[in-house]
Design a protein around this motif. Structure first.
Motif, short mmCIF file in Angstrom:
data_model
loop_
_atom_site.label_atom_id
_atom_site.label_comp_id
_atom_site.label_asym_id
_atom_site.label_seq_id
_atom_site.Cartn_x
_atom_site.Cartn_y
_atom_site.Cartn_z
N ALA A 225 -68.94 -18.38 -40.06
CA ALA A 225 -67.49 -18.76 -39.92
C ALA A 225 -67.53 -19.90 -39.38
N ALA A 226 -67.64 -20.02 -40.75
CA ALA A 226 -67.91 -21.76 -40.81
C ALA A 226 -67.24 -22.88 -40.47
N ASP A 227 -67.51 -23.62 -39.59
CA ASP A 227 -67.26 -25.16 -38.92
C ASP A 227 -66.88 -26.24 -39.98
N PHE A 228 -67.58 -26.03 -41.30
CA PHE A 228 -67.66 -27.51 -41.91
C PHE A 228 -68.12 -26.35 -43.46
N THR A 229 -67.51 -26.19 -44.52
CA THR A 229 -68.27 -25.23 -45.41
C THR A 229 -69.37 -26.54 -46.43
N VAL A 230 -69.93 -24.89 -47.30
CA VAL A 230 -70.70 -26.23 -48.58
C VAL A 230 -69.66 -26.39 -49.29
N ALA A 231 -68.58 -25.73 -49.65
CA ALA A 231 -68.02 -26.38 -50.90
C ALA A 231 -67.45 -27.61 -50.37
N ALA A 232 -66.94 -27.65 -49.12
CA ALA A 232 -66.23 -29.32 -48.42
C ALA A 232 -67.13 -29.95 -48.57
N LEU A 233 -68.13 -30.17 -48.25
CA LEU A 233 -69.46 -31.08 -48.67
C LEU A 233 -69.72 -31.39 -50.17
N ALA A 234 -69.44 -30.36 -51.07
CA ALA A 234 -69.76 -30.41 -51.99
C ALA A 234 -68.44 -31.46 -52.60
N LYS A 235 -67.84 -30.71 -51.75
CA LYS A 235 -66.20 -31.80 -52.61
C LYS A 235 -66.36 -33.03 -52.52
N ASP A 236 -67.10 -33.17 -51.32
CA ASP A 236 -67.31 -34.99 -50.70
C ASP A 236 -68.31 -35.88 -50.88
N LEU A 237 -69.43 -35.11 -51.19
CA LEU A 237 -70.53 -35.76 -51.60
C LEU A 237 -70.41 -36.17 -53.49
N ALA A 238 -69.27 -35.41 -54.70
CA ALA A 238 -68.75 -35.71 -55.36
C ALA A 238 -68.11 -36.63 -55.49
N LEU A 239 -67.08 -36.78 -54.70
CA LEU A 239 -65.78 -38.39 -54.56
C LEU A 239 -66.85 -39.44 -54.17
N ALA A 240 -67.88 -39.03 -53.66
CA ALA A 240 -68.93 -40.40 -52.58
C ALA A 240 -69.67 -40.83 -54.08
N THR A 241 -70.35 -40.02 -54.63
CA THR A 241 -71.59 -40.64 -55.73
C THR A 241 -70.23 -40.83 -57.04
N GLY A 242 -68.66 -40.70 -56.96
CA GLY A 242 -67.91 -40.77 -58.02
C GLY A 242 -66.84 -42.42 -57.07
N ALA A 243 -67.75 -42.60 -56.24
CA ALA A 243 -66.72 -43.99 -55.82
C ALA A 243 -67.91 -45.35 -56.17
N ALA A 244 -68.50 -45.20 -56.51
CA ALA A 244 -69.74 -45.24 -56.44
C ALA A 244 -70.37 -46.70 -57.56
N ALA A 245 -70.25 -48.23 -57.40
CA ALA A 245 -69.86 -48.71 -58.94
C ALA A 245 -71.31 -48.63 -59.23
#
Length: 283
Positions: A225-245
């Motif tokens: 019963a997830a509060d914050f899923t592994v999939a959601a974290l994976a998505k956010d890390l992909a956004l973060a690393t993709g936004a870096a210069a």
């Protein structure tokens, strides 16, 4: 205030219920029909937005936000001119700015308001809200944002895009911590240490915030019963690393680890990253 909430996932449904409890007149819409007690249910996002002073959008990602906001039956198709769109979806800064341009071109105002915290914090009204947009729009939205954040937890960080950027920075830190927890637990298993001793020590160190919030799950192996899923974290890390210069080697490694975990355990709570492996045999 008359408010529409579009997106009734775990977080959006809590948002809508909190607004009902505060006495706002709430209309809700979700792609898969859902109801919120005390709220009116609309058939489309455009219908939900019609006549609302503010429209709160909380969906999974950028493509979903674009569809809900700009689609033929989306928010901008139904919202009144001058209505305030409050987008709480986690986005990369470029997407946030592009959506803001399209929404304002349609005649509505736009405020980004990503949140820090998970579902339990939303239920308790203790989320932290990062706001990006005009100061006037932050003031207009404040009675809504206070429904799920505690006093002092609303931070106006700048223009649209700035709050999305800060949310990615925060979730990058969370992702690195979660993968650090994963490695620490696996090393402890390899060394034959008692799990309770490991959790006790980790809770008092640099990983204390994460371990403290997830300790019951980690001790009981309760990840479904997830509060914050592994999939959601994976998505956010992909956004973060993709936004870096430039290169972010630690975050990129974390993104790979969490991405692989999401392929198997994407729907589980991020505490599953710290699940104890089978103990390796001692030499």
């Amino acid at each position: 205030m008359r408010v529409a909430v579009c997106g009734l996932g775990r977080m959006g449904a809590v948002f809508a219920a909190a607004l009902v409890a505060r006495g706002h007149r709430v209309t809700v819409w979700n792609r898969t029909p859902r109801e919120v007690p005390g709220a009116r249910t609309a058939g489309t996002a455009a219908e939900a937005a019609g006549g609302a002073a503010a429209v709160v959008v909380m969906v999974l990602d950028g493509p979903a936000a674009r569809s809900v906001l700009l689609g033929p039956a989306g928010v901008t198709a139904g919202a009144d001119r001058g209505a305030l769109v409050v987008n709480a979806t986690t986005l990369d800064p470029g997407t946030a700015r592009a959506l803001a341009e399209r929404v304002t071109a349609a005649g509505q105002r736009y405020l980004e308001a990503p949140v820090l915290g998970s579902v339990p914090a939303a239920r308790q009204g203790t989320l932290r809200v990062l706001a990006g947009g005009a100061a006037e729009d932050v003031r207009t939205a404040e009675p809504l944002l206070r429904a799920w954040s505690h006093a002092g937890a609303l931070r106006h960080v700048g223009a649209v895009g700035d709050a999305s950027a800060l949310k990615l920075v925060a979730n990058l830190g969370l992702g690195v911590a979660a993968t650090g927890l994963r490695d620490a637990v696996r090393l402890a298993a390899d060394l034959g240490l008692a799990r309770e001793d490991v959790l006790e020590v980790l809770a008092s160190g640099p990983l204390g915030g994460l371990v403290g919030g997830k300790r019951d799950r980690l001790a009981q192996g309760a990840y479904a019963a997830a509060d914050f899923t592994v999939a959601a974290l994976a998505k956010d890390l992909a956004l973060a690393t993709g936004a870096a210069a430039g290169s972010l080697p630690v975050a990129e490694a974390a993104a790979r680890v969490v991405g692989r975990a999401a392929e198997r355990d994407g729907g589980l709570d991020i505490a599953a990253l710290g699940a104890a492996p089978e103990r390796a045999p001692r030499a």
